[in-house]
Enzyme design. Structure first.
Site, PDB file in Angstrom:
ATOM      1  N   ASP A  93       0.824  -1.215   0.000  1.00 33.91           N
ATOM      2  CA  ASP A  93       0.000   0.000   0.000  1.00 33.91           C
ATOM      3  C   ASP A  93       0.860   1.268   0.000  1.00 33.91           C
ATOM      4  OD1 ASP A  93      -2.031  -1.823   0.355  1.00 33.91           O
ATOM      5  OD2 ASP A  93      -2.787  -0.945   2.219  1.00 33.91           O
ATOM      6  N   HIS A 233       3.760  -2.284   3.053  1.00 34.02           N
ATOM      7  CA  HIS A 233       3.817  -0.912   2.521  1.00 34.02           C
ATOM      8  C   HIS A 233       5.142  -0.704   1.792  1.00 34.02           C
ATOM      9  CE1 HIS A 233       0.810  -0.734   5.730  1.00 34.02           C
ATOM     10  NE2 HIS A 233       0.274   0.272   5.064  1.00 34.02           N
TER      11      HIS A 233
HETATM   12 NI    NI Z   1      -2.341   3.160   3.479  1.00 27.89          NI
END
Ligand code: NI
Length: 277
Positions: A93, A233
């Protein structure tokens, strides 16, 4: 390999589009897939699937009929049958960020695929990374324009966040952008009814909290099971640095590292997806 050629054409189309969008062709860094000498003619960019269908043209008015019909984008047929094979979807992400290309290098080395839930504003500032990721077979997905907490927004504002992002990602990637993951994993009933497949996770590494490479590797390897969707991430260097060890060990355990659409089949819209059933 057929898929590679298709992707090369796709890259060219995206590059042409990038130039048309004013991003500048020099931003493109698609690596070994140079179009020069490939023998494949560039094609015009495909129309996005939500483009208005061409209206019927009354030839009596002297208006020429359209020469091209809109092409509906669809996910490519999976290369691995995850209903039989042991698969995992590694997802990232918040990018694209300054470490994302390094992540793509690690995935290329391992012949693995990822799913990247991107912010529209980051895609706008690093369009070449979106193009490269899509060209290399990774799935591009929606994480809102600017990391909005959707739970605090009206339905209209939620839709605007997602539609603006989807439109840019679709133009850059030439992929259907049908999946979203809500920032902070915060959503409400409206979010689920906006037409996207809402992709959550069954392994949450919380890599952003620890920012520690070996902890992230351990979280993935301890939590993963066949059919898992793993949340990380790619904006954190510690997470990108964890990729080689994760990919090596999962490969050793017999996993195929696939995109979410490969894992789930066509991801169903207006539904929550935590893992492969
Ligand atoms: Ni996020």
């Amino acid at each position: 390999m057929k898929c590679f050629r298709t992707r090369t054409v796709t890259t060219l189309a995206s590059m042409a589009l990038l130039a048309a969008l004013g991003f500048g062709a020099s931003a493109c860094t698609a690596q070994s897939q140079s179009p020069i000498g490939s023998g494949v003619e560039p094609q015009a960019p495909q129309l996005s699937p939500d483009a208005a269908p061409q209206a019927a043209v009354d030839v009596r008015l002297g208006v020429p009929p359209p020469t091209a019909t809109p092409i509906q984008l669809a996910w490519p047929k999976p290369q691995v049958d995850c209903t039989i094979a042991k698969c995992v979807a590694l997802t990232y992400d918040d990018g694209p960020g300054k470490h994302t290309e390094e992540l793509l290098d690690h995935f290329a080395d391992a012949d693995a695929k990822a799913t990247l839930f991107m912010l529209g504003k980051n895609a706008k500032s690093r369009p070449e990374v979106v193009i490269r990721a899509a060209a290399e077979g990774h799935a591009i997905a929606n994480h809102t324009w600017d990391h909005a907490n959707l739970r605090t927004l009206s339905r209209t504002k939620q839709k605007a966040q997602l539609d603006k992002t989807a439109s840019l990602l679709r133009e850059l990637s030439d992929q259907p952008v049908t999946m979203m993951r809500p920032p902070y994993l915060a959503f409400n009933d409206d979010t689920v009814r906006l037409g996207f497949a809402v992709v959550l996770q069954d392994v949450n590494t919380k890599d952003w909290q620890t920012l520690n490479t070996s902890t992230t590797v351990k979280k993935v390897l301890d939590g993963v099971r066949p059919g898992s969707i793993v949340l990380m991430h790619d904006v954190h260097k510690s997470t990108v640095d964890a990729a080689p060890a994760i990919l090596r060990e999962l490969n050793k355990r017999g996993y195929h590292m696939v995109t979410v659409p490969e894992l789930l089949g066509e991801p169903e819209p207006n539904k929550l997806h935590f893992r492969q059933r």
